[in-house]
Design a protein around this motif. Sequence first.
Motif, PDB file in Angstrom:
ATOM      1  N   PRO A 119     -31.805 -70.891 -60.446  1.00 47.55           N
ATOM      2  CA  PRO A 119     -32.522 -71.019 -59.169  1.00 47.55           C
ATOM      3  C   PRO A 119     -31.755 -70.331 -58.038  1.00 47.55           C
ATOM      4  CG  PRO A 119     -32.480 -73.114 -60.328  1.00 47.55           C
ATOM      5  CD  PRO A 119     -31.565 -72.196 -61.084  1.00 47.55           C
ATOM      6  N   LEU A 120     -32.499 -69.614 -57.196  1.00 45.25           N
ATOM      7  CA  LEU A 120     -31.894 -68.855 -56.112  1.00 45.25           C
ATOM      8  C   LEU A 120     -32.178 -69.511 -54.766  1.00 45.25           C
ATOM      9  CD1 LEU A 120     -33.005 -65.266 -57.257  1.00 45.25           C
ATOM     10  CD2 LEU A 120     -30.768 -66.346 -57.639  1.00 45.25           C
ATOM     11  N   ASP A 121     -31.240 -69.348 -53.848  1.00 49.65           N
ATOM     12  CA  ASP A 121     -31.428 -69.838 -52.485  1.00 49.65           C
ATOM     13  C   ASP A 121     -31.916 -68.746 -51.547  1.00 49.65           C
ATOM     14  OD1 ASP A 121     -30.283 -72.702 -52.543  1.00 49.65           O
ATOM     15  OD2 ASP A 121     -28.738 -71.506 -53.548  1.00 49.65           O
ATOM     16  N   ALA A 122     -31.694 -67.482 -51.908  1.00 47.33           N
ATOM     17  CA  ALA A 122     -32.106 -66.372 -51.047  1.00 47.33           C
ATOM     18  C   ALA A 122     -32.078 -65.074 -51.831  1.00 47.33           C
ATOM     19  CB  ALA A 122     -31.198 -66.265 -49.819  1.00 47.33           C
ATOM     20  N   ILE A 123     -32.960 -64.154 -51.431  1.00 46.30           N
ATOM     21  CA  ILE A 123     -32.931 -62.779 -51.915  1.00 46.30           C
ATOM     22  C   ILE A 123     -32.818 -61.871 -50.697  1.00 46.30           C
ATOM     23  CG2 ILE A 123     -34.191 -60.936 -53.092  1.00 46.30           C
ATOM     24  CD1 ILE A 123     -35.526 -63.084 -54.809  1.00 46.30           C
ATOM     25  N   ILE A 124     -31.879 -60.940 -50.746  1.00 41.71           N
ATOM     26  CA  ILE A 124     -31.642 -59.991 -49.664  1.00 41.71           C
ATOM     27  C   ILE A 124     -32.182 -58.624 -50.068  1.00 41.71           C
ATOM     28  CG2 ILE A 124     -29.802 -58.623 -48.595  1.00 41.71           C
ATOM     29  CD1 ILE A 124     -28.151 -61.172 -48.396  1.00 41.71           C
ATOM     30  N   ALA A 177     -29.531 -65.575 -39.690  1.00 41.82           N
ATOM     31  CA  ALA A 177     -30.447 -66.559 -40.270  1.00 41.82           C
ATOM     32  C   ALA A 177     -29.635 -67.566 -41.072  1.00 41.82           C
ATOM     33  CB  ALA A 177     -31.478 -65.871 -41.163  1.00 41.82           C
ATOM     34  N   LYS A 178     -30.102 -68.802 -41.104  1.00 42.09           N
ATOM     35  CA  LYS A 178     -29.426 -69.850 -41.856  1.00 42.09           C
ATOM     36  C   LYS A 178     -30.062 -70.001 -43.225  1.00 42.09           C
ATOM     37  CE  LYS A 178     -27.589 -73.431 -40.136  1.00 42.09           C
ATOM     38  NZ  LYS A 178     -27.273 -74.762 -39.541  1.00 42.09           N
ATOM     39  N   VAL A 179     -29.225 -70.187 -44.234  1.00 43.67           N
ATOM     40  CA  VAL A 179     -29.678 -70.515 -45.582  1.00 43.67           C
ATOM     41  C   VAL A 179     -29.124 -71.899 -45.885  1.00 43.67           C
ATOM     42  CG1 VAL A 179     -29.646 -69.872 -48.009  1.00 43.67           C
ATOM     43  CG2 VAL A 179     -29.659 -68.086 -46.251  1.00 43.67           C
ATOM     44  N   GLY A 180     -29.983 -72.895 -45.807  1.00 44.27           N
ATOM     45  CA  GLY A 180     -29.496 -74.262 -45.905  1.00 44.27           C
ATOM     46  C   GLY A 180     -28.768 -74.653 -44.638  1.00 44.27           C
ATOM     47  N   ASP A 181     -27.885 -75.620 -44.765  1.00 46.20           N
ATOM     48  CA  ASP A 181     -27.199 -76.147 -43.580  1.00 46.20           C
ATOM     49  C   ASP A 181     -25.895 -75.439 -43.243  1.00 46.20           C
ATOM     50  OD1 ASP A 181     -29.160 -78.082 -43.198  1.00 46.20           O
ATOM     51  OD2 ASP A 181     -28.173 -79.493 -44.563  1.00 46.20           O
ATOM     52  N   ASP A 182     -25.282 -74.783 -44.233  1.00 43.99           N
ATOM     53  CA  ASP A 182     -23.919 -74.318 -43.991  1.00 43.99           C
ATOM     54  C   ASP A 182     -23.651 -72.903 -44.478  1.00 43.99           C
ATOM     55  OD1 ASP A 182     -24.145 -74.916 -46.639  1.00 43.99           O
ATOM     56  OD2 ASP A 182     -22.562 -76.434 -46.682  1.00 43.99           O
ATOM     57  N   LEU A 183     -24.683 -72.063 -44.557  1.00 44.24           N
ATOM     58  CA  LEU A 183     -24.479 -70.658 -44.889  1.00 44.24           C
ATOM     59  C   LEU A 183     -25.338 -69.804 -43.971  1.00 44.24           C
ATOM     60  CD1 LEU A 183     -23.872 -68.975 -48.239  1.00 44.24           C
ATOM     61  CD2 LEU A 183     -25.724 -68.041 -46.847  1.00 44.24           C
ATOM     62  N   THR A 184     -24.759 -68.722 -43.472  1.00 43.33           N
ATOM     63  CA  THR A 184     -25.499 -67.825 -42.588  1.00 43.33           C
ATOM     64  C   THR A 184     -25.489 -66.400 -43.145  1.00 43.33           C
ATOM     65  OG1 THR A 184     -23.546 -67.377 -41.219  1.00 43.33           O
ATOM     66  CG2 THR A 184     -25.021 -69.167 -40.509  1.00 43.33           C
ATOM     67  N   ILE A 185     -26.554 -65.677 -42.831  1.00 45.21           N
ATOM     68  CA  ILE A 185     -26.674 -64.254 -43.150  1.00 45.21           C
ATOM     69  C   ILE A 185     -26.864 -63.511 -41.833  1.00 45.21           C
ATOM     70  CG2 ILE A 185     -28.082 -62.502 -44.287  1.00 45.21           C
ATOM     71  CD1 ILE A 185     -28.875 -64.587 -46.340  1.00 45.21           C
ATOM     72  N   THR A 186     -26.026 -62.519 -41.583  1.00 48.99           N
ATOM     73  CA  THR A 186     -26.117 -61.722 -40.361  1.00 48.99           C
ATOM     74  C   THR A 186     -26.234 -60.248 -40.733  1.00 48.99           C
ATOM     75  OG1 THR A 186     -24.751 -63.309 -39.140  1.00 48.99           O
ATOM     76  CG2 THR A 186     -24.989 -61.109 -38.191  1.00 48.99           C
ATOM     77  N   LYS A 215     -16.663 -71.781 -46.684  1.00 52.99           N
ATOM     78  CA  LYS A 215     -15.303 -71.446 -47.099  1.00 52.99           C
ATOM     79  C   LYS A 215     -15.069 -69.939 -47.146  1.00 52.99           C
ATOM     80  CE  LYS A 215     -12.000 -72.124 -50.913  1.00 52.99           C
ATOM     81  NZ  LYS A 215     -11.801 -72.727 -52.265  1.00 52.99           N
ATOM     82  N   HIS A 216     -16.074 -69.189 -47.601  1.00 52.93           N
ATOM     83  CA  HIS A 216     -15.902 -67.757 -47.821  1.00 52.93           C
ATOM     84  C   HIS A 216     -16.739 -66.923 -46.858  1.00 52.93           C
ATOM     85  CE1 HIS A 216     -14.636 -69.422 -51.781  1.00 52.93           C
ATOM     86  NE2 HIS A 216     -13.751 -68.434 -51.703  1.00 52.93           N
ATOM     87  N   ASN A 217     -16.239 -65.729 -46.591  1.00 50.91           N
ATOM     88  CA  ASN A 217     -16.921 -64.768 -45.731  1.00 50.91           C
ATOM     89  C   ASN A 217     -16.910 -63.426 -46.457  1.00 50.91           C
ATOM     90  OD1 ASN A 217     -18.171 -63.792 -43.358  1.00 50.91           O
ATOM     91  ND2 ASN A 217     -16.206 -63.105 -42.524  1.00 50.91           N
TER      92      ASN A 217
END
Length: 334
Positions: A119-124, A177-186, A215-217
């Motif tokens: 299962p995926l949370d996002a596709i870029i 944009a936010k993906v869930g509560d604690d991950l962002t895509i810029t 934790k990671h960037n």
Amino acid sequence: MPINLKGSRKEGAKYINPIPTDEAGFDKMPSILWEYIKNKAETVPKKQLGPFTTNPEIFNTPPESGLRITWIGHSSILIEIDGKRILTDPVWSQRASFSQSFGPKRFFDAPIALDSLPPLDAIIVSHDHYDHFDKATIEHFANLSVPFYCSLGVGFYLEKWGIAKNRITEMDWGDTAKVGDDLTITTTPTRHFSGRGITHRNETLWSAFVIKGNKHNIFFGADSGWFEGFTDIGEAYGPFDLTMLEIGAYGANWPDIHMGPDHASNAHIALKGGLMMPIHWGTFNLALHAWYEPIERLIQLAKEKQIRLFAPEPGQPTQINDLPFISGWWRRYR
């Protein structure tokens, strides 16, 4: 002069690059064709690559470090980062072309079936070129719920191919944009171009992506020629635990729109990168260099510039723990 990282610019209907750019248009075609005719490099492997396979059961256990990469090939990457799964520029088809009868053909099959993906949370989707944006692959996700994050204008194709509008987030340079509560895509600027044919060139945007978890960037560079904007991106959004940068499909006739290993290694340094993962190589014949040349050149440059490389085998989920890793898989086929 610093590059504006927020907001793209247009001239009429067409987006323009952050700095003047030679996009290797029709005026370059005669010289490019002549170079192809006289080229003798091993642009296609003499030996069949692979098969490479991914064991889907691995995804049942999260990576201990919080960051794991599965390289599908070219710019298609399954990223597991801080509890989220993101797929970039998905291309599963045999050819990066408007037709599956001709055009650049894969050197190896995608190592995992689309139906076997976790299962995926996002596709870029970074931009609309065929080697980054594949209609048949996108249509697979039409009846699923995974959201898409794409550059401006690319949503038109996503909707056309069955992705519901409420699952699409179009992004301009500098948008977050936010993906869930604690991950962002810029999104950040790149130096490239767009278009899926001889008309409508540059009517959709092209972008890179900063992916930041708790934790990671990390940085997904997609396609870009070198420009000083990498320094500005590094200052604004770095340092990065991992940069994923294109090293293939470079040539003397299009130096502004693809970096090659020399400029990609410079971009990694400018971005304040930790590990550097080479992408956009070893999958399609898109240029005049030997298929293995980009990675061998990069390994040489990494030693000179003290860059720590991360080069996993296609289809092999590989955890990142800040240590360099060079699988050397390509040397089995030379």
